[in-house]
Design an enzyme around this catalytic site. Structure first.
Site, PDB file in Angstrom:
ATOM      1  N   ASN A  90       0.907  -1.239  -0.129  1.00 47.47           N
ATOM      2  CA  ASN A  90       0.035   0.005  -0.057  1.00 47.47           C
ATOM      3  C   ASN A  90       0.840   1.252  -0.007  1.00 47.47           C
ATOM      4  O   ASN A  90       1.867   1.508   0.847  1.00 47.47           O
ATOM      5  CB  ASN A  90      -0.947   0.178   1.298  1.00 47.47           C
ATOM      6  CG  ASN A  90      -1.979  -1.019   1.218  1.00 47.47           C
ATOM      7  OD1 ASN A  90      -2.358  -1.405   0.029  1.00 47.47           O
ATOM      8  ND2 ASN A  90      -2.515  -1.623   2.323  1.00 47.47           N
ATOM      9  N   GLY A  96      -5.147   3.097   1.754  1.00 41.47           N
ATOM     10  CA  GLY A  96      -5.023   2.258   2.800  1.00 41.47           C
ATOM     11  C   GLY A  96      -3.833   1.945   3.606  1.00 41.47           C
ATOM     12  O   GLY A  96      -3.532   1.430   4.718  1.00 41.47           O
ATOM     13  N   HIS A 103       6.362  -1.397   4.119  1.00 38.81           N
ATOM     14  CA  HIS A 103       6.465  -2.989   4.220  1.00 38.81           C
ATOM     15  C   HIS A 103       5.453  -3.425   3.314  1.00 38.81           C
ATOM     16  O   HIS A 103       4.819  -2.878   2.438  1.00 38.81           O
ATOM     17  CB  HIS A 103       5.493  -3.068   5.651  1.00 38.81           C
ATOM     18  CG  HIS A 103       4.180  -2.242   5.758  1.00 38.81           C
ATOM     19  ND1 HIS A 103       4.180  -1.115   5.861  1.00 38.81           N
ATOM     20  CD2 HIS A 103       2.789  -2.659   5.318  1.00 38.81           C
ATOM     21  CE1 HIS A 103       2.893  -0.648   5.768  1.00 38.81           C
ATOM     22  NE2 HIS A 103       2.105  -1.640   5.574  1.00 38.81           N
TER      23      HIS A 103
HETATM   24  P1  5GP Z   1      -0.838  -0.854   5.755  1.00 37.57           P
HETATM   25  O1  5GP Z   1      -2.486  -0.483   6.205  1.00 37.57           O
HETATM   26  O2  5GP Z   1       0.017   0.569   6.249  1.00 37.57           O
HETATM   27  O3  5GP Z   1      -0.695  -1.270   4.603  1.00 37.57           O
HETATM   28  O4  5GP Z   1      -0.587  -2.068   6.924  1.00 37.57           O
HETATM   29  C1  5GP Z   1      -0.251  -2.075   8.121  1.00 37.57           C
HETATM   30  C2  5GP Z   1      -0.598  -3.315   8.609  1.00 37.57           C
HETATM   31  O5  5GP Z   1      -0.057  -3.254  10.007  1.00 37.57           O
HETATM   32  C3  5GP Z   1      -1.948  -3.596   8.885  1.00 37.57           C
HETATM   33  O6  5GP Z   1      -2.271  -4.591   8.088  1.00 37.57           O
HETATM   34  C4  5GP Z   1      -2.171  -3.711  10.264  1.00 37.57           C
HETATM   35  O7  5GP Z   1      -3.100  -5.010  10.680  1.00 37.57           O
HETATM   36  C5  5GP Z   1      -0.852  -4.357  10.760  1.00 37.57           C
HETATM   37  N1  5GP Z   1      -0.444  -3.857  12.269  1.00 37.57           N
HETATM   38  C6  5GP Z   1      -0.746  -2.598  12.818  1.00 37.57           C
HETATM   39  N2  5GP Z   1      -0.109  -2.516  13.960  1.00 37.57           N
HETATM   40  C7  5GP Z   1       0.344  -3.702  14.179  1.00 37.57           C
HETATM   41  C8  5GP Z   1       0.819  -4.330  15.346  1.00 37.57           C
HETATM   42  O8  5GP Z   1       0.958  -4.015  16.503  1.00 37.57           O
HETATM   43  N3  5GP Z   1       1.346  -5.553  15.303  1.00 37.57           N
HETATM   44  C9  5GP Z   1       0.905  -6.329  13.997  1.00 37.57           C
HETATM   45  N4  5GP Z   1       1.327  -7.616  14.058  1.00 37.57           N
HETATM   46  N5  5GP Z   1       0.383  -6.020  12.898  1.00 37.57           N
HETATM   47  C10 5GP Z   1       0.092  -4.732  13.183  1.00 37.57           C
END
Ligand code: 5GP
Length: 124
Positions: A90, A96, A103
């Site tokens: 993303n 999102g 990542h």
């Molecule tokens: P984005 O929305 O930025 O592409 O992805 C961030 C991801 O990180 C999300 O899928 C969310 O569920 C995951 N995430 C956020 N905080 C944590 C956390 O404290 N631990 C873990 N294992 N995943 C997290």
């Protein structure tokens, strides 16, 4: 989103300040199960450095590190799934992205399981 100067949530996971199920680690990359999985296998794979906010910055700034991240994804897909996978970066709030520390989301079936649903990230 501008950096706040605070360590990102993923830096805190890499430092073991926040618990997570870590499934792979190299000197420069760490991978852990997503806290809110959207597929039977849903792993977040991230460089330990928080220097790059998104994949465009990472590709421009350190292509070898991006390649290492992809290699970790491929290895995990081979061990946790059937070797086939979806890799999602993303890039930007409106699509999102919530954590501005680059990542990848590795999404795959569990083991030899069935296909991921088309038109979704994995479930739904
Ligand atoms: P984005 O929305 O930025 O592409 O992805 C961030 C991801 O990180 C999300 O899928 C969310 O569920 C995951 N995430 C956020 N905080 C944590 C956390 O404290 N631990 C873990 N294992 N995943 C997290």
């Amino acid at each position: 989103m501008p950096s706040t100067g605070e360590p990102s949530i993923f830096s805190r996971i890499a430092a073991r300040e926040i618990p997570a199920t870590i499934v792979a680690e190299t000197d420069r990359v760490i991978a852990f199960n997503d806290i809110a999985p959207q597929a039977p296998v849903h792993v977040v794979i991230t460089p330990k450095t928080s220097e790059y906010a998104n994949v465009v910055e990472l590709a421009a700034g350190d292509p070898d590190l991006l390649a290492e991240l992809v290699a970790v994804a491929s290895g995990l897909a081979a061990t946790l799934s059937n070797g086939q996978f979806r890799l999602v970066f993303n890039t930007g709030e409106t699509v999102g992205q919530t954590v501005f520390h680059v990542h990848a989301h590795l999404l795959a079936p569990q083991g030899a399981g069935g296909p991921l649903e088309e038109g979704t990230l994995g479930f739904r």
